[in-house]
Design an enzyme around this catalytic site. Structure first.
Site, mmCIF file in Angstrom:
data_model
loop_
_atom_site.group_PDB
_atom_site.id
_atom_site.type_symbol
_atom_site.label_atom_id
_atom_site.label_comp_id
_atom_site.label_asym_id
_atom_site.label_seq_id
_atom_site.Cartn_x
_atom_site.Cartn_y
_atom_site.Cartn_z
ATOM 1 N N VAL A 116 0.868 -0.966 0.089
ATOM 2 C CA VAL A 116 0.015 -0.110 -0.221
ATOM 3 C C VAL A 116 0.828 1.102 -0.112
ATOM 4 O O VAL A 116 0.938 2.130 -0.985
ATOM 5 C CB VAL A 116 -1.140 -0.223 1.237
ATOM 6 N N THR A 146 -4.912 -0.292 7.018
ATOM 7 C CA THR A 146 -6.407 -1.048 7.621
ATOM 8 C C THR A 146 -6.776 -1.032 9.041
ATOM 9 O O THR A 146 -5.867 -2.167 9.737
ATOM 10 C CB THR A 146 -6.481 -2.373 7.128
ATOM 11 N N LEU A 162 -7.420 -0.744 -2.708
ATOM 12 C CA LEU A 162 -6.984 -0.895 -3.650
ATOM 13 C C LEU A 162 -6.897 -2.417 -3.745
ATOM 14 O O LEU A 162 -7.244 -2.851 -2.713
ATOM 15 C CB LEU A 162 -5.112 -0.303 -4.308
ATOM 16 N N PHE A 212 -17.529 -10.684 -7.566
ATOM 17 C CA PHE A 212 -17.602 -11.560 -6.499
ATOM 18 C C PHE A 212 -17.618 -12.959 -6.171
ATOM 19 O O PHE A 212 -18.599 -12.966 -5.134
ATOM 20 C CB PHE A 212 -17.016 -10.504 -5.195
ATOM 21 N N GLY A 235 -15.494 -21.219 -5.604
ATOM 22 C CA GLY A 235 -13.573 -21.953 -6.425
ATOM 23 C C GLY A 235 -13.696 -22.206 -5.063
ATOM 24 O O GLY A 235 -13.607 -22.937 -3.232
ATOM 25 N N CYS A 273 -6.175 -9.347 3.437
ATOM 26 C CA CYS A 273 -7.126 -8.319 3.479
ATOM 27 C C CYS A 273 -8.454 -9.645 4.070
ATOM 28 O O CYS A 273 -7.929 -9.537 4.970
ATOM 29 C CB CYS A 273 -6.948 -7.639 3.183
ATOM 30 N N LYS A 322 -8.019 -11.550 7.556
ATOM 31 C CA LYS A 322 -7.158 -10.543 8.734
ATOM 32 C C LYS A 322 -8.715 -9.647 8.731
ATOM 33 O O LYS A 322 -8.857 -9.455 9.941
ATOM 34 C CB LYS A 322 -6.054 -10.411 9.367
ATOM 35 N N ARG A 350 0.285 -15.028 1.204
ATOM 36 C CA ARG A 350 -0.150 -15.262 2.583
ATOM 37 C C ARG A 350 -1.921 -15.569 2.271
ATOM 38 O O ARG A 350 -2.650 -15.479 1.720
ATOM 39 C CB ARG A 350 -0.508 -13.334 2.705
HETATM 40 N N1 LIG Z 1 -1.766 -5.418 0.439
HETATM 41 C C1 LIG Z 1 -3.262 -5.059 -0.124
HETATM 42 O O1 LIG Z 1 -3.695 -5.325 -0.929
HETATM 43 C C2 LIG Z 1 -4.238 -3.644 1.138
HETATM 44 C C3 LIG Z 1 -5.273 -3.145 0.282
HETATM 45 C C4 LIG Z 1 -5.761 -2.276 1.225
HETATM 46 C C5 LIG Z 1 -5.796 -1.450 2.573
HETATM 47 N N2 LIG Z 1 -4.465 -3.039 3.271
HETATM 48 C C6 LIG Z 1 -3.824 -2.199 4.337
HETATM 49 O O2 LIG Z 1 -3.215 -1.209 4.649
HETATM 50 C C7 LIG Z 1 -1.365 -1.652 5.311
HETATM 51 C C8 LIG Z 1 -0.697 -1.858 4.866
HETATM 52 O O3 LIG Z 1 -0.637 -3.190 4.176
HETATM 53 P P1 LIG Z 1 0.721 -3.748 3.138
HETATM 54 O O4 LIG Z 1 -0.042 -4.816 2.484
HETATM 55 O O5 LIG Z 1 1.596 -2.791 2.426
HETATM 56 O O6 LIG Z 1 1.715 -4.107 4.248
HETATM 57 P P2 LIG Z 1 3.385 -4.985 3.976
HETATM 58 O O7 LIG Z 1 3.580 -5.615 4.860
HETATM 59 O O8 LIG Z 1 3.479 -4.820 2.599
HETATM 60 O O9 LIG Z 1 4.074 -2.968 3.867
HETATM 61 C C9 LIG Z 1 3.859 -2.850 5.046
HETATM 62 C C10 LIG Z 1 5.526 -1.773 5.253
HETATM 63 O O10 LIG Z 1 5.536 -1.530 6.977
HETATM 64 C C11 LIG Z 1 6.709 -1.891 7.024
HETATM 65 N N3 LIG Z 1 6.556 -0.731 9.161
HETATM 66 C C12 LIG Z 1 6.307 -1.316 9.667
HETATM 67 N N4 LIG Z 1 6.510 -1.218 10.912
HETATM 68 C C13 LIG Z 1 6.993 -0.269 9.905
HETATM 69 C C14 LIG Z 1 7.878 1.244 11.434
HETATM 70 N N5 LIG Z 1 7.463 1.864 12.628
HETATM 71 N N6 LIG Z 1 7.805 2.572 10.231
HETATM 72 C C15 LIG Z 1 8.497 2.370 8.607
HETATM 73 N N7 LIG Z 1 7.754 0.842 8.302
HETATM 74 C C16 LIG Z 1 6.893 0.401 9.217
HETATM 75 C C17 LIG Z 1 7.388 -2.860 7.171
HETATM 76 O O11 LIG Z 1 8.131 -2.815 6.795
HETATM 77 C C18 LIG Z 1 6.656 -2.593 5.837
HETATM 78 O O12 LIG Z 1 7.669 -2.877 4.631
HETATM 79 C C19 LIG Z 1 -2.478 -3.355 6.732
HETATM 80 O O13 LIG Z 1 -3.246 -2.403 6.783
HETATM 81 C C20 LIG Z 1 -3.057 -3.798 5.187
HETATM 82 O O14 LIG Z 1 -4.467 -4.173 5.830
HETATM 83 C C21 LIG Z 1 -3.845 -3.814 2.291
#
Ligand SMILES: NC(=O)c1ccc[n+]([C@@H]2O[C@H](COP(=O)([O-])OP(=O)(O)OC[C@H]3O[C@@H](n4cnc5c(N)ncnc54)[C@H](O)[C@@H]3O)[C@@H](O)[C@H]2O)c1
Length: 460
Positions: free
Chosen positions: A11, A121, A156, A259, A263, A270, A273, A338
């Site tokens: 994100v 989130t 996204l 959706f 499957g 996401c 969790k 994941r």
């Molecule tokens: N992946 C998706 O499709 C998606 C979509 C919508 C929302 N989200 C939400 O967005 C959030 C992030 O998800 P993601 O998939 O990008 O996670 P991710 O694990 O890919 O990225 C998180 C990043 O944060 C870094 N980090 C952790 N602690 C930190 C700190 N104190 N300072 C700086 N950096 C730090 C980690 O090293 C990592 O690179 C979550 O809450 C997730 O639920 C994810």
């Protein structure tokens, strides 16, 4: 505008790159030095279509930089996005340690007015916790710097993340109604103006409602999937083709086609969790979310369905059996493993003595990493996985082919070749990619999800 992103994962990186793409000056922070080094050397830590180009273009234009220097990063941005992970805690609640640690860094280093945006989130009430932590740090160093905490959840989809960010269905922003909240609202309005050119997409609301909206959206989508999977299970029992049913109900505009695919279960970072975290929030308030409990239970069961069909066909003891598997990532166009259903299928097959040959267009390296963890206690089982560079290489000597991820490249294989390469011509289609009649004509035994009507029709 000057923007800082804290957390450069899926994100954070997409948000940072896309905000730079429309002309902002973006500073992306992460605690992972390896990730920052990779980005600074021109690499991309994740597979996401189109992202490499956007990052390269904006790095070259010096609108996008990557660093682990918190003080410099916090000083840079007038708007600071928190985009760190919120993994599930042991009790299913969202683990807020990374969010609150990012908030602490902000409080420690901020000077003038800052808009702090929760993009991760996070459960209802998290903005209050973020505010309290920043306040605590400011108090500790006698600072009266002002700030406002905003909720701007991200919608996204991995695999289409750049497109989704650049052309969002909606932008949800929650601000409070203080004077600082009003300043934050103006800043967010300006930031998102380029994304609202065609028509207004922003929904303004209070902070708690914005936090809740993200969970409700994911819970709804997960519900549709589990609903269809439950229907598919019954369809198998009563000789119904779930694909015909999908068309029959999807054509109703109140239902729609999205959706509604049966499957082998949902996975990813996401839905699992977020459904759990919402249930946990409810429990903290003395409520039991009956629908979501069932959604989770159905999904858990569904991840085993493909393996059970294979066991039903070949028997409990699979030693000496060999299977080809196409697709490892939890969905197409990503290397994200994941909670991927492929991990459950591999456990089922390998623990019963089978060997497998697997292929995924982009998730092979990530799969090797996570499977080494999954099978850490069973290295002999792990050694029975062979990774193949092209799909057809997985087929020779296999008793059957199982499709786990609906990659486009799997949709139209040469079935004559598939039949001649497999030891026995059997396909278990965990994503209902194929037309059972085409496979019957090709002389291939076919098992889909909720498609027993087709298989029975072929048998008679
Ligand atoms: N992946 C998706 O499709 C998606 C979509 C919508 C929302 N989200 C939400 O967005 C959030 C992030 O998800 P993601 O998939 O990008 O996670 P991710 O694990 O890919 O990225 C998180 C990043 O944060 C870094 N980090 C952790 N602690 C930190 C700190 N104190 N300072 C700086 N950096 C730090 C980690 O090293 C990592 O690179 C979550 O809450 C997730 O639920 C994810």
């Amino acid at each position: 505008m000057k923007i800082t992103i804290i957390g450069t994962g899926y994100v954070g990186l997409v948000t940072g790159a896309c905000l730079a793409e429309v002309g902002n000056d973006v500073f992306c922070l992460d605690v992972d030095q390896g990730k920052i080094d990779l980005l600074n050397s021109g690499g991309i830590p994740i597979f996401e279509p189109g992202l490499g180009d956007v990052v390269a273009r904006n790095r070259a234009a010096r609108r996008l930089k990557f660093s682990t220097d918190m003080a410099a990063g916090v000083a840079h941005g007038e708007i600071l996005f928190i985009a760190v992970g919120t993994p599930p805690d042991e009790d299913g609640s969202a683990d807020l340690q990374y969010v609150l640690s990012a908030a602490r860094s902000i409080g420690r280093h901020m000077g003038g007015f800052k808009v702090v945006v929760d993009k991760s989130t996070v459960p209802v009430g998290t903005a209050d916790k973020v505010r309290a932590v920043i306040q605590e740090e400011l108090r500790a160093r006698d600072s009266n710097a002002r700030f406002s905490v905003v909720s701007n959840p991200e919608f996204l989809k991995e695999g289409a993340a750049v497109e989704d960010f650049m052309r969002p269905d909606r932008i949800v922003i929650g601000c409070d109604d203080t004077l600082d909240g009003e300043h934050a609202r103006q800043a967010m309005k300006t930031l998102y103006t380029p994304f609202n050119r065609n028509h207004e997409r922003t929904f303004w609301m209070d902070v708690r409602s914005a936090e809740f909206t993200k969970y409700a959206a994911n819970a709804m989508l997960a519900t549709r999937i589990s609903f269809m999977n439950e229907m598919a299970d019954l369809a198998d029992m009563v000789g119904v083709d779930i694909e015909a049913v999908r068309h029959g109900i999807g054509s109703d505009p109140r239902i729609g086609y999205s959706f509604l695919y049966a499957g082998c279960g949902y996975g990813g970072s996401c839905f699992p969790k977020d459904v759990q975290a919402l249930e946990r929030t409810a429990r903290e308030h003395g409520r039991d979310l009956l629908i979501l409990r069932a959604v989770e239970e159905v999904n858990h069961r569904q991840k085993h369905v493909l393996g059970e069909k294979i066991i039903h066909r070949f028997g409990e003891d699979l030693s000496g059996r060999h299977f080809a598997i196409w697709g490892l990532a939890f969905k197409p166009n990503t290397n994200d493993m994941r909670e991927a259903p492929s991990r459950v299928l591999l456990q089922q097959l390998l623990s019963r003595g089978a060997s497998v040959a697997v292929h995924d267009p982009v998730a092979m390296e990530e799969a090797k990493r996570v499977l080494a963890i999954d099978f850490a206690e069973a290295p002999e089982q792990l050694s029975r996985i062979r990774f193949c560079d092209v799909p057809m290489d997985a087929l020779p000597d296999a008793d059957a082919l199982a499709i786990v991820t609906e990659w486009k490249a799997f949709r139209s294989p040469d079935f004559t070749q598939v039949k001649s390469d497999l030891r026995t011509p059997v396909i278990f289609d965990g994503r209902n990619l194929f037309d059972p009649q085409v496979l019957a004509d090709a002389g291939i035994e076919y098992y889909g999800i909720g498609r027993s009507a087709c298989t029975q029709a072929q048998a008679t």
